[in-house]
Scaffold this motif. Structure first.
Motif, short mmCIF file in Angstrom:
data_model
loop_
_atom_site.label_atom_id
_atom_site.label_comp_id
_atom_site.label_asym_id
_atom_site.label_seq_id
_atom_site.Cartn_x
_atom_site.Cartn_y
_atom_site.Cartn_z
N PRO A 282 89.71 -50.03 -11.77
CA PRO A 282 88.11 -50.15 -11.60
C PRO A 282 87.87 -48.66 -10.88
CG PRO A 282 87.91 -52.18 -10.73
CD PRO A 282 89.67 -51.68 -11.45
N ALA A 283 89.37 -47.92 -9.87
CA ALA A 283 89.20 -46.87 -8.97
C ALA A 283 90.06 -45.85 -9.92
CB ALA A 283 89.50 -47.31 -7.78
N MET A 284 90.46 -46.24 -11.00
CA MET A 284 91.36 -45.16 -11.03
C MET A 284 90.67 -44.60 -12.36
SD MET A 284 95.48 -46.47 -10.88
CE MET A 284 96.19 -44.90 -12.26
N LYS A 285 90.28 -45.65 -13.06
CA LYS A 285 89.17 -44.93 -14.25
C LYS A 285 87.96 -43.93 -13.47
CE LYS A 285 90.03 -48.99 -16.84
NZ LYS A 285 89.15 -50.30 -17.92
N GLN A 286 87.24 -44.56 -12.46
CA GLN A 286 86.22 -43.84 -11.27
C GLN A 286 86.72 -42.62 -11.68
OE1 GLN A 286 83.11 -44.89 -11.39
NE2 GLN A 286 82.56 -42.89 -10.72
N ALA A 287 88.27 -41.84 -10.80
CA ALA A 287 88.74 -40.71 -10.65
C ALA A 287 88.49 -40.16 -11.84
CB ALA A 287 90.02 -40.79 -10.08
N ILE A 288 89.20 -40.82 -13.25
CA ILE A 288 89.68 -39.45 -14.35
C ILE A 288 87.55 -39.82 -14.78
CG2 ILE A 288 89.96 -40.29 -16.62
CD1 ILE A 288 92.32 -42.38 -15.27
N GLU A 290 85.37 -39.49 -13.01
CA GLU A 290 84.89 -37.77 -11.85
C GLU A 290 85.62 -36.69 -13.04
OE1 GLU A 290 84.99 -39.41 -7.82
OE2 GLU A 290 83.51 -40.81 -7.89
N GLU A 291 87.11 -36.90 -12.75
CA GLU A 291 87.51 -35.89 -13.34
C GLU A 291 87.32 -34.94 -14.44
OE1 GLU A 291 90.19 -32.33 -12.12
OE2 GLU A 291 89.58 -33.93 -10.74
N GLN A 292 86.90 -36.04 -15.19
CA GLN A 292 86.38 -35.31 -16.62
C GLN A 292 84.96 -34.42 -16.56
OE1 GLN A 292 86.09 -38.72 -18.95
NE2 GLN A 292 88.05 -38.76 -19.42
N ALA A 293 84.13 -35.43 -15.64
CA ALA A 293 82.57 -34.71 -15.57
C ALA A 293 82.86 -33.21 -14.66
CB ALA A 293 81.42 -35.70 -14.48
N LYS A 294 83.94 -33.21 -13.62
CA LYS A 294 84.13 -31.46 -12.89
C LYS A 294 84.42 -30.54 -14.18
CE LYS A 294 87.06 -29.94 -8.96
NZ LYS A 294 88.01 -29.82 -8.11
N GLN A 295 85.33 -31.58 -14.75
CA GLN A 295 85.68 -30.35 -16.30
C GLN A 295 84.68 -30.30 -17.25
OE1 GLN A 295 89.00 -32.63 -17.78
NE2 GLN A 295 90.89 -31.95 -16.34
#
Length: 382
Positions: A282-288, A290-295
């Motif tokens: 779940p942490a890795m999914k959340q990081a992805i 967040e990265e997609q939201a940032k992009q």
């Protein structure tokens, strides 16, 4: 023309091995693809056989214990009956011995009875009958000169003395008879006391044997109860162990598919263990995410900046158009240059996006399985 050679023994062995392998795979398919066996996890028929064997063993042990108890009771009864028979035989032997002694071993038949005979004086002859007794010799010392052995007075005195002796013998005999009767009575009383004592001892022994049998029976019952209790405790512990094993299996990392197991590789940190990989955490999914939201936010900012520039250029063009056609070409050239820069910038963004997607597909999402990967399972037993 085809030439088919005669099959060799190793060919037969290879065919037999293939047939055996095929039959083994078919049997394994039946066992693996059986929902009941796969759900339980073990061979149910084997468990049923084990339960039946345990039940048969318990019945055999119970029958053995019952036979042992019956045999013990029979042995006790046989022992009591043999003791009673032995006592009767011993009593009969004692009576026969007494009867034999009374008939064939009387005191009169003994060799030394003449020394102890109470009537020996009546049965024997006097040492001297008269003066002319041929047994009386000179050396006997029974006849002397001057004695009146044949006188009437001497005869009367002898008769009187014999009467006294007879009375004494009669009295002694009476006393001896009374003593013999007393001795006989005492012997009978002793014999009765002995018989009573033997009977009381026999009763006491029978009572002891009964108590021993009862104690043995109670001890066997206690042992059986203890054995049954131990068996229940063992079954309870076994059931608890089974439930604990099932609970641990259900809550374990294997069935719950803990995604963190795939990242605990022995090759080092950051490595993925493919055999235990269950997907992203779940942490890795959340990081992805967040990265997609940032992009997306960056793209939105770029798009707004582009729109703003477009708007500014449109205003500038309108203002230049008002200024005249002389600067139209210069403006068109600058616009084309700006568009070319924008195109180059978009191409760079596209290349970066493509590299990022390739990184996701080839590096980050390299272990992602396709539909063909899942369709290859449950086809064979291997």
């Amino acid at each position: 023309m085809l030439n088919f050679a005669k099959p060799l023994p190793k060919d037969h062995a290879e065919v037999a091995r293939q047939i055996k392998s095929r039959l083994f795979d078919e049997e394994r398919k039946k066992r693996i693809f059986n929902p009941a066996s796969r759900t339980i996890g073990i061979d149910k028929d084997a468990l049923d056989r084990q339960v039946h064997e345990k039940k048969m063993l318990r019945e055999q042990e119970k029958a053995k214990e019952e036979a042992y108890s019956k045999k013990l009771l029979q042995d006790c009864a046989t022992s009591i009956r043999l003791d009673e028979q032995n006592r009767k035989k011993q009593k009969q032997i004692d009576l026969e011995i007494l009867d034999y002694r009374r008939k064939h071993q009387a005191p009169e038949t003994r060799r030394e009875y003449d020394l102890n005979d109470p009537l020996q004086f009546k049965k024997g002859q006097p040492s001297r009958i008269d003066d002319h007794d041929p047994r009386v010799t000179v050396s006997s010392g029974q006849r002397f000169e001057g004695e009146e052995g044949n006188s009437k007075e001497y005869r009367n005195e002898q008769i009187q003395q014999q009467r006294v002796w007879l009375e004494m013998q009669v009295r002694e005999k009476r006393i001896a008879d009374e003593e013999a009767k007393n001795a006989e009575r005492t012997w009978q009383e002793i014999e009765e006391m002995t018989a009573q004592r033997a009977q009381s001892l026999a009763c006491l022994e029978n009572e002891c044997r009964k108590k021993l049998v009862e104690a043995t029976y109670r001890y066997n019952q206690a042992l059986a109860a203890e054995k049954e209790m131990n068996k229940r405790i063992a079954e309870t512990e076994n059931n608890e162990d089974k439930m604990a094993e099932v609970y641990n299996a259900m809550t374990g990392d294997f069935l719950t598919e803990n995604p963190e197991l795939g990242f605990n590789s022995a090759l080092g940190p950051g490595k993925i263990c493919k055999s235990l990989y269950k997907g992203l955490t779940p942490a890795m999914k959340q990081a992805i995410y967040e990265e997609q939201a940032k992009q997306r936010h960056e793209l939105k900012i770029k798009r707004e900046a582009f729109e703003k520039r477009e708007k500014d250029w449109a205003e500038l063009l309108n203002m230049l158009a008002k200024c005249g056609t002389l600067s139209d070409r210069e403006m068109q050239r600058k616009k084309w240059t700006l568009e070319q820069e924008i195109t180059d910038f978009n191409l760079r963004l596209a290349n970066e996006k493509k590299k990022e997607q390739e990184y996701f597909n080839n590096v980050l999402y390299k272990g992602q399985a396709s539909e063909e990967f899942f369709n290859q399972f449950n086809k064979t037993t291997r």
